[in-house]
Design a protein around this motif. Structure first.
Motif, short mmCIF file in Angstrom:
data_model
loop_
_atom_site.label_atom_id
_atom_site.label_comp_id
_atom_site.label_asym_id
_atom_site.label_seq_id
_atom_site.Cartn_x
_atom_site.Cartn_y
_atom_site.Cartn_z
N GLU A 16 0.83 -1.21 0.00
CA GLU A 16 0.00 0.00 0.00
C GLU A 16 0.87 1.25 0.00
N ARG A 17 1.95 1.23 0.75
CA ARG A 17 2.87 2.38 0.78
C ARG A 17 3.46 2.62 -0.61
N ARG A 18 3.89 1.55 -1.28
CA ARG A 18 4.47 1.68 -2.62
C ARG A 18 3.43 2.19 -3.61
N LEU A 19 2.23 1.62 -3.57
CA LEU A 19 1.18 2.04 -4.50
C LEU A 19 0.78 3.49 -4.26
N ARG A 85 -7.67 -5.47 -8.66
CA ARG A 85 -6.91 -6.06 -7.55
C ARG A 85 -5.54 -6.46 -8.06
N PHE A 86 -4.53 -6.09 -7.29
CA PHE A 86 -3.16 -6.46 -7.62
C PHE A 86 -2.56 -7.18 -6.41
N TRP A 87 -1.83 -8.25 -6.67
CA TRP A 87 -1.14 -8.95 -5.59
C TRP A 87 -0.04 -8.05 -5.06
N ASN A 88 0.18 -8.10 -3.76
CA ASN A 88 1.24 -7.30 -3.13
C ASN A 88 2.57 -7.49 -3.83
N ASN A 89 2.89 -8.72 -4.19
CA ASN A 89 4.15 -9.03 -4.86
C ASN A 89 4.28 -8.25 -6.17
N ASP A 90 3.19 -8.13 -6.93
CA ASP A 90 3.23 -7.36 -8.18
C ASP A 90 3.46 -5.88 -7.91
N VAL A 91 2.79 -5.36 -6.89
CA VAL A 91 2.95 -3.94 -6.54
C VAL A 91 4.40 -3.66 -6.14
N LEU A 92 4.96 -4.55 -5.33
CA LEU A 92 6.32 -4.33 -4.82
C LEU A 92 7.40 -4.55 -5.88
N ASN A 93 7.19 -5.52 -6.78
CA ASN A 93 8.23 -5.87 -7.74
C ASN A 93 8.01 -5.34 -9.15
N SER A 95 5.91 -2.15 -9.91
CA SER A 95 5.00 -1.01 -9.73
C SER A 95 4.76 -0.25 -11.04
N ASP A 96 5.75 -0.25 -11.96
CA ASP A 96 5.53 0.39 -13.26
C ASP A 96 4.46 -0.36 -14.05
N GLY A 97 4.50 -1.68 -14.02
CA GLY A 97 3.49 -2.49 -14.70
C GLY A 97 2.11 -2.30 -14.10
N VAL A 98 2.05 -2.17 -12.77
CA VAL A 98 0.78 -1.92 -12.09
C VAL A 98 0.24 -0.56 -12.51
N ALA A 99 1.09 0.45 -12.54
CA ALA A 99 0.66 1.79 -12.97
C ALA A 99 0.14 1.75 -14.41
N GLU A 100 0.82 1.02 -15.29
CA GLU A 100 0.37 0.90 -16.67
C GLU A 100 -1.00 0.22 -16.74
N ALA A 101 -1.21 -0.81 -15.93
CA ALA A 101 -2.49 -1.52 -15.92
C ALA A 101 -3.62 -0.60 -15.44
N ILE A 102 -3.33 0.23 -14.45
CA ILE A 102 -4.33 1.19 -13.96
C ILE A 102 -4.67 2.19 -15.06
N LEU A 103 -3.65 2.72 -15.72
CA LEU A 103 -3.89 3.66 -16.81
C LEU A 103 -4.67 3.02 -17.95
#
Length: 136
Positions: A16-19, A85-93, A95-103
């Motif tokens: 959550e802190r990273r996101l 929903r994103f797994w914590n592991n994906d957010v931590l490792n 985060s650029d991919g998670v940001a792209e998925a959100i966009l």
């Protein structure tokens, strides 16, 4: 519920802190996000962009195949929210991919809005929403 949300904001998980570091202060596409938001006095969402009626959750393993989360997502979807929903592991490792998925999700929401100008239903608090999905 307000105390629980405040406590969750004060003591975020590492994911959550990273996101939050990606989403806060309009860092992601100038969008305004709120964290640990109480919705309809029933649920607390990790991150919400009301402009796009999008909820983003950072989840640990306890959320896999979780009946409570399925009911929660169904309720929030019925209120017009879309849930990512994103797994914590994906957010931590990744985060650029998670940001792209959100966009990408926000871009697809924009395409839906252009294709169907009918407004989404509003929750009792007047904050409409969209349907749920799980990324992980």
């Amino acid at each position: 519920m307000l105390e629980r949300a405040r406590d969750m904001r004060s003591h975020p998980t590492d994911a959550e802190r990273r996101l939050w570091s990606v989403l806060r202060a309009k860092r992601l596409a100038e969008l305004r996000w709120r964290r640990q938001v109480i919705i309809d006095d029933l649920y607390i969402a990790d991150f919400v962009c009301f402009e796009h009626r999008l909820i983003v959750e950072a989840d640990g393993g306890q959320h896999a195949e979780n009946a409570y989360d399925a009911g929660r997502d169904a309720y929030l979807g019925a209120q017009g929210f879309r849930i990512l929903r994103f797994w914590n592991n994906d957010v931590l490792n990744n985060s650029d991919g998670v940001a792209e998925a959100i966009l990408h999700a926000i871009d697809s929401l924009g395409a839906q809005t252009r294709a169907d100008p009918t407004p989404q239903p509003l929750s009792r608090k007047g904050r409409g929403a969209l349907e749920g999905a799980h990324n992980g």
